[in-house]
Design a protein around this motif. Structure first.
Motif, PDB file in Angstrom:
ATOM      1  N   MET A   1       0.839  -1.193   0.000  1.00  0.00           N
ATOM      2  CA  MET A   1       0.000   0.000   0.000  1.00  0.00           C
ATOM      3  C   MET A   1       0.870   1.238   0.000  1.00  0.00           C
ATOM      4  O   MET A   1       1.955   1.250   0.553  1.00  0.00           O
ATOM      5  N   THR A   2       0.403   2.305  -0.637  1.00  0.00           N
ATOM      6  CA  THR A   2       1.171   3.539  -0.696  1.00  0.00           C
ATOM      7  C   THR A   2       1.192   4.217   0.665  1.00  0.00           C
ATOM      8  O   THR A   2       0.455   3.871   1.579  1.00  0.00           O
ATOM      9  N   ALA A   3       2.060   5.230   0.750  1.00  0.00           N
ATOM     10  CA  ALA A   3       2.218   5.937   2.019  1.00  0.00           C
ATOM     11  C   ALA A   3       1.110   6.948   2.266  1.00  0.00           C
ATOM     12  O   ALA A   3       1.058   7.578   3.313  1.00  0.00           O
ATOM     13  N   THR A  60       4.619   7.612 -21.420  1.00  0.00           N
ATOM     14  CA  THR A  60       6.031   7.298 -21.592  1.00  0.00           C
ATOM     15  C   THR A  60       6.430   6.251 -20.559  1.00  0.00           C
ATOM     16  O   THR A  60       5.712   6.020 -19.582  1.00  0.00           O
ATOM     17  N   ALA A  61       7.587   5.633 -20.761  1.00  0.00           N
ATOM     18  CA  ALA A  61       8.041   4.591 -19.832  1.00  0.00           C
ATOM     19  C   ALA A  61       8.178   5.142 -18.419  1.00  0.00           C
ATOM     20  O   ALA A  61       7.778   4.494 -17.445  1.00  0.00           O
ATOM     21  N   SER A  62       8.741   6.340 -18.288  1.00  0.00           N
ATOM     22  CA  SER A  62       8.928   6.916 -16.952  1.00  0.00           C
ATOM     23  C   SER A  62       7.594   7.305 -16.324  1.00  0.00           C
ATOM     24  O   SER A  62       7.387   7.113 -15.117  1.00  0.00           O
ATOM     25  N   GLN A  63       6.666   7.855 -17.129  1.00  0.00           N
ATOM     26  CA  GLN A  63       5.343   8.197 -16.612  1.00  0.00           C
ATOM     27  C   GLN A  63       4.616   6.935 -16.127  1.00  0.00           C
ATOM     28  O   GLN A  63       3.972   6.954 -15.076  1.00  0.00           O
ATOM     29  N   TYR A  64       4.734   5.881 -16.883  1.00  0.00           N
ATOM     30  CA  TYR A  64       4.060   4.622 -16.564  1.00  0.00           C
ATOM     31  C   TYR A  64       4.592   4.044 -15.261  1.00  0.00           C
ATOM     32  O   TYR A  64       3.822   3.626 -14.387  1.00  0.00           O
ATOM     33  N   ALA A  68       2.370   3.600 -11.894  1.00  0.00           N
ATOM     34  CA  ALA A  68       2.174   2.271 -11.309  1.00  0.00           C
ATOM     35  C   ALA A  68       2.659   2.202  -9.876  1.00  0.00           C
ATOM     36  O   ALA A  68       2.088   1.468  -9.049  1.00  0.00           O
ATOM     37  N   ALA A  69       3.679   2.958  -9.544  1.00  0.00           N
ATOM     38  CA  ALA A  69       4.249   2.914  -8.196  1.00  0.00           C
ATOM     39  C   ALA A  69       3.349   3.559  -7.146  1.00  0.00           C
ATOM     40  O   ALA A  69       3.556   3.355  -5.945  1.00  0.00           O
ATOM     41  N   GLY A  70       2.357   4.317  -7.578  1.00  0.00           N
ATOM     42  CA  GLY A  70       1.554   5.077  -6.618  1.00  0.00           C
ATOM     43  C   GLY A  70       0.121   4.640  -6.481  1.00  0.00           C
ATOM     44  O   GLY A  70      -0.713   5.405  -5.995  1.00  0.00           O
ATOM     45  N   ILE A  71      -0.212   3.416  -6.913  1.00  0.00           N
ATOM     46  CA  ILE A  71      -1.607   2.979  -6.843  1.00  0.00           C
ATOM     47  C   ILE A  71      -1.737   1.702  -6.017  1.00  0.00           C
ATOM     48  O   ILE A  71      -0.773   0.960  -5.841  1.00  0.00           O
ATOM     49  N   ALA A 106      -1.806  -3.512 -13.704  1.00  0.00           N
ATOM     50  CA  ALA A 106      -1.910  -4.152 -12.389  1.00  0.00           C
ATOM     51  C   ALA A 106      -0.688  -5.009 -12.095  1.00  0.00           C
ATOM     52  O   ALA A 106      -0.197  -5.040 -10.949  1.00  0.00           O
ATOM     53  N   GLU A 107      -0.170  -5.699 -13.100  1.00  0.00           N
ATOM     54  CA  GLU A 107       1.026  -6.511 -12.900  1.00  0.00           C
ATOM     55  C   GLU A 107       2.235  -5.634 -12.616  1.00  0.00           C
ATOM     56  O   GLU A 107       3.063  -5.964 -11.761  1.00  0.00           O
ATOM     57  N   ALA A 108       2.334  -4.507 -13.322  1.00  0.00           N
ATOM     58  CA  ALA A 108       3.453  -3.593 -13.083  1.00  0.00           C
ATOM     59  C   ALA A 108       3.377  -2.980 -11.686  1.00  0.00           C
ATOM     60  O   ALA A 108       4.405  -2.717 -11.053  1.00  0.00           O
ATOM     61  N   ALA A 109       2.148  -2.743 -11.215  1.00  0.00           N
ATOM     62  CA  ALA A 109       1.955  -2.113  -9.904  1.00  0.00           C
ATOM     63  C   ALA A 109       1.829  -3.122  -8.778  1.00  0.00           C
ATOM     64  O   ALA A 109       1.854  -2.742  -7.600  1.00  0.00           O
ATOM     65  N   HIS A 110       1.650  -4.417  -9.104  1.00  0.00           N
ATOM     66  CA  HIS A 110       1.431  -5.473  -8.110  1.00  0.00           C
ATOM     67  C   HIS A 110       0.209  -5.178  -7.256  1.00  0.00           C
ATOM     68  O   HIS A 110       0.248  -5.225  -6.026  1.00  0.00           O
ATOM     69  N   VAL A 111      -0.910  -4.880  -7.940  1.00  0.00           N
ATOM     70  CA  VAL A 111      -2.144  -4.535  -7.231  1.00  0.00           C
ATOM     71  C   VAL A 111      -3.311  -5.367  -7.766  1.00  0.00           C
ATOM     72  O   VAL A 111      -3.266  -5.885  -8.884  1.00  0.00           O
ATOM     73  N   PRO A 112      -4.385  -5.493  -6.990  1.00  0.00           N
ATOM     74  CA  PRO A 112      -5.562  -6.246  -7.443  1.00  0.00           C
ATOM     75  C   PRO A 112      -6.420  -5.442  -8.410  1.00  0.00           C
ATOM     76  O   PRO A 112      -6.327  -4.206  -8.479  1.00  0.00           O
ATOM     77  N   VAL A 113      -7.278  -6.164  -9.130  1.00  0.00           N
ATOM     78  CA  VAL A 113      -8.158  -5.555 -10.125  1.00  0.00           C
ATOM     79  C   VAL A 113      -9.593  -5.980  -9.867  1.00  0.00           C
ATOM     80  O   VAL A 113      -9.862  -7.145  -9.570  1.00  0.00           O
ATOM     81  N   ILE A 114     -10.508  -5.027  -9.981  1.00  0.00           N
ATOM     82  CA  ILE A 114     -11.938  -5.321 -10.024  1.00  0.00           C
ATOM     83  C   ILE A 114     -12.366  -5.044 -11.454  1.00  0.00           C
ATOM     84  O   ILE A 114     -12.313  -3.908 -11.926  1.00  0.00           O
ATOM     85  N   LEU A 115     -12.739  -6.103 -12.172  1.00  0.00           N
ATOM     86  CA  LEU A 115     -13.062  -6.018 -13.593  1.00  0.00           C
ATOM     87  C   LEU A 115     -14.567  -6.104 -13.782  1.00  0.00           C
ATOM     88  O   LEU A 115     -15.186  -7.126 -13.489  1.00  0.00           O
TER      89      LEU A 115
END
Length: 337
Positions: A1-3, A60-64, A68-71, A106-115
């Motif tokens: 979880m984020t800070a 962009t790669a850096s934006q992505y 992803a790091a903040g969700i 979700a894989e990049a962020a390691h987070v769950p998904v509600i689809l």
């Protein structure tokens, strides 16, 4: 979880019929980042312009990486629901490939998904006319999105939603959605009526029930509830309505509005002539025969009660008042989000 003091949830389709109501509910509990394509929704904590059909969502790669790091979770509600888009391949591009991009996030962020899927994913639509091919392309795209979800490394809750009534706070009903288009057609009181069997039925759920369930399911996924991933049916179940119920509500509203009906609003499909296309065809394919069993429902997994028939009829009456063809018609939209 984020800070952050509250988890950050990404919501797609925030300007759509469901997303508009869901955004309000989610922002009461979370920081919500809405992924937007053109229009910006009101109420989101932040908005990020993204393209669900592009690699890395068009970032962009850096934006992505930074995004992803903040969700903490993703709720994917965006989708194409038009009755007949110019290109049927658009259904797969938006609903299936768009889901693939969200699962990659979700894989990049390691987070769950509600689809958010659709009960239509469980059906094969017969026929080779444009309406049948459109509905079939839609159901296949939703089924493919569900299949993609089974292959991801992250927890995914797939929600097969029923048709929906308008939200209580809606000024007018979104007439590009099947229930509202059907009710609008009935309220036009055309000579001969709409050729649909009165005992055929549709599963239509109050919007608030779906929003409450999605909100509760998001909380369950965020806290790591091991029972939350998997398939969820959000339907009216035994409280399904028949075409006769829809006709009765429209007849009542026509009388209340001082527009007494010329006759019945439904017609016998065996004797009706000249109404085998358009809304008549959509209704014939969208309403199920009485021998078909009610759809399963999982609402009690995360809600205190299943909507009763009285609840669904009340939602129907509320929606009929907003479907009158003499009321203002909102702008027609394609993909939500």
């Amino acid at each position: 979880m984020t800070a952050a003091s509250r988890p950050t949830v990404v919501l797609t389709g925030a300007t759509g019929v469901i997303g508009t109501s869901l955004l309000t509910s989610l922002t009461a509990h979370y920081e919500v980042t809405a992924l937007v394509h053109r229009r910006r929704p009101e109420g989101a904590t932040t908005c990020l312009k993204a393209d669900l059909t592009s690699h890395r969502l068009g970032l962009t790669a850096s934006q992505y990486r930074e995004f992803a790091a903040g969700i903490d979770a993703v709720v994917h509600c965006a989708g194409l629901t038009d009755f007949a888009p110019p290109d049927l391949a658009s259904f797969d591009q938006v609903n299936a490939e768009g889901t693939r991009r969200i699962l990659e996030l979700a894989e990049a962020a390691h987070v769950p998904v509600i689809l958010l899927s659709s009960a239509a994913a469980a059906f094969d639509i017969p026929g080779e006319d444009l309406v049948a091919r459109s509905l079939r392309a839609y159901s296949h795209s939703k089924r493919r999105a569900e299949e993609l979800a089974t292959r991801t490394s992250q927890p995914v809750a797939v929600v097969r939603a029923a048709l929906l009534f308008a939200a209580r706070d809606a000024v007018t009903a979104p007439r590009q959605q099947f229930p509202h288009a059907l009710l609008t057609a009935l309220l036009q009181d055309r000579p001969g009526g709409l050729p649909v069997h009165p005992e055929h039925w549709a599963d239509i759920l109050p919007m608030e029930s779906l929003v409450d369930y999605l909100t509760a399911l998001t909380a369950a996924m965020l806290r790591g509830d091991r029972a939350a991933p998997g398939l969820h049916w959000t339907t009216a179940g035994p409280a399904r309505l028949t075409a006769a119920d829809l006709e009765r509500a429209c007849l009542d509203h026509l009388r209340e509005a001082g527009r007494p009906p010329k006759g019945r609003l439904l017609a016998d499909p065996a004797t009706a002539r000249g109404r085998s296309h358009g809304m008549a065809r959509i209704a014939q394919l969208g309403l199920l025969p009485p021998e078909e069993p009610a759809l399963p429902t999982d609402l009690l997994r995360y809600l205190p009660a299943q909507p009763s028939r009285a609840d669904v009829l009340d939602a129907l009456a509320h929606t009929v008042r907003r479907c009158a063809p003499w009321a203002p018609c909102p702008e027609r939209r394609g993909p939500s989000g």
